[in-house]
Design an enzyme around this catalytic site. Structure first.
Site, PDB file in Angstrom:
ATOM      1  N   GLU A 146       0.871  -1.171   0.000  1.00  0.00           N
ATOM      2  CA  GLU A 146       0.000   0.000   0.000  1.00  0.00           C
ATOM      3  C   GLU A 146       0.910   1.223   0.000  1.00  0.00           C
ATOM      4  O   GLU A 146       1.912   1.245   0.714  1.00  0.00           O
ATOM      5  CB  GLU A 146      -0.873  -0.021   1.256  1.00  0.00           C
ATOM      6  CG  GLU A 146      -1.843   1.136   1.391  1.00  0.00           C
ATOM      7  CD  GLU A 146      -2.597   1.089   2.716  1.00  0.00           C
ATOM      8  OE1 GLU A 146      -3.791   1.398   2.714  1.00  0.00           O
ATOM      9  OE2 GLU A 146      -1.968   0.742   3.757  1.00  0.00           O
ATOM     10  N   GLU A 180      -7.845  10.896   3.026  1.00  0.00           N
ATOM     11  CA  GLU A 180      -8.039   9.943   4.120  1.00  0.00           C
ATOM     12  C   GLU A 180      -8.098  10.711   5.428  1.00  0.00           C
ATOM     13  O   GLU A 180      -7.421  11.731   5.595  1.00  0.00           O
ATOM     14  CB  GLU A 180      -6.905   8.922   4.177  1.00  0.00           C
ATOM     15  CG  GLU A 180      -7.011   7.976   5.355  1.00  0.00           C
ATOM     16  CD  GLU A 180      -6.014   6.829   5.326  1.00  0.00           C
ATOM     17  OE1 GLU A 180      -6.150   5.921   6.162  1.00  0.00           O
ATOM     18  OE2 GLU A 180      -5.094   6.847   4.474  1.00  0.00           O
TER      19      GLU A 180
END
EC number: 3.2.1.8
Length: 211
Positions: free
Chosen positions: A106, A197
């Site tokens: 990620e 985020e």
């Protein structure tokens, strides 16, 4: 998702292993992927054809969300964006975000952030200079955490811009090539998005992706 490991130093060897060449993928089809992980924690709206999205979240957000627009298959192509982003008092990122299938990883290229710098609590890999600023580079291992394949163990890579900004062009290849010296696969890409985020506090973002 957010990184929580303790900070540790890392010695960089003088001779790096051969770096895989970046994969260039045509984006003539335009944006074709909507990232909506827990977008219901705020007010997430988007126009995929226009390449725009907005997210507004209130203080007391109860969990982690990641929202944005991008491509079903990532690449090292440069990404140009502009945004209005406000996350004072919020643990939040404005970032290029995506996954690699194998070795599973990620990744984040953090252009701006709220009150939390992920490299403050991860393993430092040094710095890379790109697009007019130095980026702190760090990594972390996530064990038995949510991933693109369910629950798995995977590596996270972060580049965090020191001179934060909310518009510009991100030369993605510069980060991929640096990370590749530290195990990043630099191929077999899953999705890639310009994302917001957050997992605490309040904030807002309106983002346009032009390439």
């Amino acid at each position: 998702m957010k990184v929580t490991a303790a900070f540790a130093g890392l010695l960089v060897t003088a001779f790096a292993a051969p770096v895989p060449e970046p994969v260039l993928v045509s984006r003539s089809a335009g944006i074709n992927y909507v990232q909506n992980y827990n977008g219901n924690l705020g007010d997430f709206t988007y126009d995929e054809s226009a390449g725009t999205f907005s997210m507004y979240w209130e203080d007391g957000v109860s969990s982690d969300f990641v929202v944005g627009l991008g491509w079903t298959t990532g690449s090292s192509n440069a990404i140009t964006y502009s945004a209005e982003y406000s996350a004072s008092g919020s643990s939040s990122y404005l970032a290029v975000y995506g996954w690699v299938n194998y070795p599973q990883a990620e990744y984040y290229i953090v252009e701006d952030y709220g009150d939390y710098n992920p490299c403050s609590s991860a393993t430092s890999l040094g710095t890379v200079y790109s697009d007019g600023s130095t980026y702190q580079v760090c990594t972390d291992t996530r064990t038995n955490e949510p991933s693109i394949t369910g629950t798995s163990t995977f590596t996270q890579y972060f580049s965090v811009r020191e001179s934060t900004r909310t518009s510009g062009t991100v030369t993605v290849a510069n980060h991929f090539n640096f990370w590749a010296q530290h195990g990043f696969g630099n191929s077999d890409f899953n999705y890639q998005v310009m994302a917001v985020e957050a997992w605490s506090g309040a904030g807002s973002a309106s983002v346009t992706i032009s390439s």
